[in-house]
Design a protein around this motif. Sequence first.
Motif, PDB file in Angstrom:
ATOM      1  N   ARG A  62      10.147 -16.649 -13.710  1.00  0.00           N
ATOM      2  CA  ARG A  62       9.409 -16.813 -12.379  1.00  0.00           C
ATOM      3  C   ARG A  62      10.289 -15.816 -11.187  1.00  0.00           C
ATOM      4  O   ARG A  62       9.624 -15.501 -10.432  1.00  0.00           O
ATOM      5  CB  ARG A  62       9.657 -18.405 -11.995  1.00  0.00           C
ATOM      6  CG  ARG A  62       9.079 -19.183 -12.822  1.00  0.00           C
ATOM      7  CD  ARG A  62       7.466 -19.243 -12.556  1.00  0.00           C
ATOM      8  NE  ARG A  62       6.791 -20.260 -13.470  1.00  0.00           N
ATOM      9  CZ  ARG A  62       5.478 -20.383 -13.532  1.00  0.00           C
ATOM     10  NH1 ARG A  62       4.711 -19.264 -13.061  1.00  0.00           N
ATOM     11  NH2 ARG A  62       4.960 -21.481 -14.237  1.00  0.00           N
ATOM     12  N   GLN A  63      11.654 -15.995 -11.309  1.00  0.00           N
ATOM     13  CA  GLN A  63      12.274 -15.035 -10.372  1.00  0.00           C
ATOM     14  C   GLN A  63      11.997 -13.855 -10.432  1.00  0.00           C
ATOM     15  O   GLN A  63      11.759 -13.060  -9.515  1.00  0.00           O
ATOM     16  CB  GLN A  63      14.048 -15.340 -10.225  1.00  0.00           C
ATOM     17  CG  GLN A  63      14.621 -14.657  -9.349  1.00  0.00           C
ATOM     18  CD  GLN A  63      14.366 -14.706  -7.929  1.00  0.00           C
ATOM     19  OE1 GLN A  63      14.799 -15.767  -7.352  1.00  0.00           O
ATOM     20  NE2 GLN A  63      13.391 -14.022  -7.342  1.00  0.00           N
ATOM     21  N   GLY A  64      12.229 -13.202 -11.827  1.00  0.00           N
ATOM     22  CA  GLY A  64      11.827 -11.874 -11.989  1.00  0.00           C
ATOM     23  C   GLY A  64      10.343 -11.677 -11.740  1.00  0.00           C
ATOM     24  O   GLY A  64      10.128 -10.135 -11.757  1.00  0.00           O
ATOM     25  N   ALA A  65       9.528 -12.316 -11.572  1.00  0.00           N
ATOM     26  CA  ALA A  65       8.039 -11.840 -11.353  1.00  0.00           C
ATOM     27  C   ALA A  65       7.998 -11.577  -9.890  1.00  0.00           C
ATOM     28  O   ALA A  65       6.805 -11.496  -9.407  1.00  0.00           O
ATOM     29  CB  ALA A  65       7.102 -12.904 -11.937  1.00  0.00           C
ATOM     30  N   LEU A  66       8.803 -11.998  -9.023  1.00  0.00           N
ATOM     31  CA  LEU A  66       8.670 -11.913  -7.845  1.00  0.00           C
ATOM     32  C   LEU A  66       9.792 -11.108  -6.851  1.00  0.00           C
ATOM     33  O   LEU A  66      10.971 -11.439  -7.181  1.00  0.00           O
ATOM     34  CB  LEU A  66       8.632 -13.471  -7.044  1.00  0.00           C
ATOM     35  CG  LEU A  66       8.407 -13.625  -5.610  1.00  0.00           C
ATOM     36  CD1 LEU A  66       6.664 -13.427  -5.539  1.00  0.00           C
ATOM     37  CD2 LEU A  66       8.457 -14.952  -5.304  1.00  0.00           C
ATOM     38  N   LEU A  70      14.568 -16.367  -4.459  1.00  0.00           N
ATOM     39  CA  LEU A  70      14.232 -17.940  -4.603  1.00  0.00           C
ATOM     40  C   LEU A  70      15.533 -18.681  -4.799  1.00  0.00           C
ATOM     41  O   LEU A  70      16.646 -18.193  -5.465  1.00  0.00           O
ATOM     42  CB  LEU A  70      13.341 -18.303  -5.577  1.00  0.00           C
ATOM     43  CG  LEU A  70      11.875 -17.641  -5.605  1.00  0.00           C
ATOM     44  CD1 LEU A  70      11.237 -17.849  -6.645  1.00  0.00           C
ATOM     45  CD2 LEU A  70      11.260 -18.246  -4.254  1.00  0.00           C
ATOM     46  N   PRO A  71      15.756 -19.938  -4.069  1.00  0.00           N
ATOM     47  CA  PRO A  71      17.072 -20.536  -4.222  1.00  0.00           C
ATOM     48  C   PRO A  71      17.047 -21.431  -5.580  1.00  0.00           C
ATOM     49  O   PRO A  71      16.088 -21.731  -6.285  1.00  0.00           O
ATOM     50  CB  PRO A  71      16.665 -21.918  -3.409  1.00  0.00           C
ATOM     51  CG  PRO A  71      15.304 -21.962  -3.074  1.00  0.00           C
ATOM     52  CD  PRO A  71      14.779 -20.366  -3.172  1.00  0.00           C
ATOM     53  N   LEU A  75      14.636 -23.887  -7.649  1.00  0.00           N
ATOM     54  CA  LEU A  75      13.545 -23.082  -8.634  1.00  0.00           C
ATOM     55  C   LEU A  75      13.975 -23.694 -10.125  1.00  0.00           C
ATOM     56  O   LEU A  75      12.838 -24.052 -10.667  1.00  0.00           O
ATOM     57  CB  LEU A  75      13.986 -21.607  -8.796  1.00  0.00           C
ATOM     58  CG  LEU A  75      13.217 -20.699  -9.701  1.00  0.00           C
ATOM     59  CD1 LEU A  75      11.648 -20.937  -9.533  1.00  0.00           C
ATOM     60  CD2 LEU A  75      13.550 -19.264  -9.635  1.00  0.00           C
ATOM     61  N   LEU A  76      15.151 -24.027 -10.343  1.00  0.00           N
ATOM     62  CA  LEU A  76      15.162 -24.805 -11.607  1.00  0.00           C
ATOM     63  C   LEU A  76      14.543 -26.286 -11.752  1.00  0.00           C
ATOM     64  O   LEU A  76      13.993 -26.409 -12.618  1.00  0.00           O
ATOM     65  CB  LEU A  76      16.542 -25.004 -12.175  1.00  0.00           C
ATOM     66  CG  LEU A  76      17.283 -25.463 -13.378  1.00  0.00           C
ATOM     67  CD1 LEU A  76      16.231 -24.875 -14.413  1.00  0.00           C
ATOM     68  CD2 LEU A  76      18.591 -25.372 -13.453  1.00  0.00           C
ATOM     69  N   ALA A  77      14.813 -26.856 -10.633  1.00  0.00           N
ATOM     70  CA  ALA A  77      14.286 -28.301 -10.348  1.00  0.00           C
ATOM     71  C   ALA A  77      12.583 -28.247 -10.390  1.00  0.00           C
ATOM     72  O   ALA A  77      11.984 -29.046 -11.350  1.00  0.00           O
ATOM     73  CB  ALA A  77      14.544 -28.653  -9.240  1.00  0.00           C
ATOM     74  N   ARG A 101       2.574 -24.054  -5.639  1.00  0.00           N
ATOM     75  CA  ARG A 101       2.879 -24.882  -4.106  1.00  0.00           C
ATOM     76  C   ARG A 101       4.550 -24.751  -3.799  1.00  0.00           C
ATOM     77  O   ARG A 101       4.850 -24.672  -2.745  1.00  0.00           O
ATOM     78  CB  ARG A 101       2.973 -26.332  -4.601  1.00  0.00           C
ATOM     79  CG  ARG A 101       3.264 -27.406  -3.449  1.00  0.00           C
ATOM     80  CD  ARG A 101       2.470 -27.023  -2.367  1.00  0.00           C
ATOM     81  NE  ARG A 101       2.756 -28.121  -1.020  1.00  0.00           N
ATOM     82  CZ  ARG A 101       2.369 -27.753   0.097  1.00  0.00           C
ATOM     83  NH1 ARG A 101       1.407 -26.799   0.434  1.00  0.00           N
ATOM     84  NH2 ARG A 101       2.618 -28.462   1.146  1.00  0.00           N
ATOM     85  N   PHE A 102       5.339 -24.593  -4.757  1.00  0.00           N
ATOM     86  CA  PHE A 102       6.798 -24.168  -4.532  1.00  0.00           C
ATOM     87  C   PHE A 102       6.950 -22.951  -3.806  1.00  0.00           C
ATOM     88  O   PHE A 102       7.602 -22.864  -2.621  1.00  0.00           O
ATOM     89  CB  PHE A 102       7.590 -24.389  -5.847  1.00  0.00           C
ATOM     90  CG  PHE A 102       9.199 -23.777  -5.577  1.00  0.00           C
ATOM     91  CD1 PHE A 102       9.989 -24.746  -4.966  1.00  0.00           C
ATOM     92  CD2 PHE A 102       9.492 -22.514  -5.982  1.00  0.00           C
ATOM     93  CE1 PHE A 102      11.316 -24.065  -4.944  1.00  0.00           C
ATOM     94  CE2 PHE A 102      10.717 -22.070  -5.835  1.00  0.00           C
ATOM     95  CZ  PHE A 102      11.478 -22.965  -5.380  1.00  0.00           C
ATOM     96  N   LEU A 103       6.146 -21.894  -4.406  1.00  0.00           N
ATOM     97  CA  LEU A 103       6.355 -20.719  -3.603  1.00  0.00           C
ATOM     98  C   LEU A 103       5.713 -20.553  -2.279  1.00  0.00           C
ATOM     99  O   LEU A 103       6.300 -19.843  -1.510  1.00  0.00           O
ATOM    100  CB  LEU A 103       5.935 -19.862  -4.614  1.00  0.00           C
ATOM    101  CG  LEU A 103       6.258 -19.157  -5.798  1.00  0.00           C
ATOM    102  CD1 LEU A 103       5.589 -18.181  -6.620  1.00  0.00           C
ATOM    103  CD2 LEU A 103       7.700 -18.803  -5.758  1.00  0.00           C
ATOM    104  N   ARG A 104       4.662 -21.431  -2.207  1.00  0.00           N
ATOM    105  CA  ARG A 104       4.134 -21.597  -0.696  1.00  0.00           C
ATOM    106  C   ARG A 104       5.131 -22.135   0.230  1.00  0.00           C
ATOM    107  O   ARG A 104       5.221 -21.484   1.489  1.00  0.00           O
ATOM    108  CB  ARG A 104       2.842 -22.435  -0.678  1.00  0.00           C
ATOM    109  CG  ARG A 104       1.693 -21.519  -1.553  1.00  0.00           C
ATOM    110  CD  ARG A 104       1.143 -20.351  -0.899  1.00  0.00           C
ATOM    111  NE  ARG A 104       0.459 -20.808   0.185  1.00  0.00           N
ATOM    112  CZ  ARG A 104       0.668 -20.207   1.534  1.00  0.00           C
ATOM    113  NH1 ARG A 104       1.737 -19.284   1.616  1.00  0.00           N
ATOM    114  NH2 ARG A 104       0.031 -20.511   2.337  1.00  0.00           N
TER     115      ARG A 104
END
Length: 310
Positions: A62-66, A70-71, A75-77, A101-104
Amino acid sequence: MVGRPVRLALCLSPLLLAGGWALAHRPVAYEGAARLVAAGPWWLLAGAGFTCLTWVAASCVRQGALPDRLPPGLLLASQFAAGAANHTLPGGLGAHAVTLRFLRTRGVPLNRAAASIGLYSLARTTAKTLVLLVFLASSPTWRRLGDLLQDGRALVPAVAVAGGALTAAGVLLTVVRPLRRPVTGLLRSALADARVVHGRPCRVLALWGGAAAMPLLQAGALVCVGVSLGLGLPWQHVVLAHLAAGTAVGAVPAPGGLAVDAALVWTLVAFGASPAVATATVIGYRVLTDWLPLLPGALVLSALIRAEVL
């Protein structure tokens, strides 16, 4: 502002869904749990470790795709909570909805958040296929998979569905003009972010390294459950069976991976396992990786909603 009753309903809905799902699958959950109680505890503990590492790998992808940072903890939670949401929506849509929703809430624009989810899905599919090809090239037992295809006739429906979906998408984009602009904007945003991501070595490692690690970690959990239950297959066969079954029917829109589970039992039997032990292994694998984390994941999902992280 969202009203207090609405927020309370959102907080409680994951718990209600988890309870309803458990009640609807009482016999299966009981059988899998009973066999796990009699299984080797240390191997099950190792399988639980592999399961925990899959959430770490998912967070890396997820982090590598953006391009945005991100915290890590949140992110893990969110990825742990996304596992609970996956049981209510098919085809991984629950996890994608939670992540979107998390990214928004982290301030990522909608088009870029959606583009990162597309890149995440593409990286996972591509990496899993490449890992499968490596195992097929290095293992002589791949010929047994031919027994499942029945001279290729089983591939015809899958190819037809994929071709029909692509054709329908092309027709919609051609005929429905209002769809062109948002789709074109999304593709433009996706390509721009993909160029930025692949210009940073740390993002490339997180994206593709995590995507390649995820199926191997999941297969590692299956190997541990199989050993604890006396499956009797070499670990290479179990990993290959997991990769083949997941790649073949992973796109089937069934909540909770039901289609993958059926294909996985079939594939393990084709490799020489007894049907009873193969079924118990897949049930135990699903209990360990999905059902046991379901309630904690629902609690984390509710907590994140209450804290306005989601």
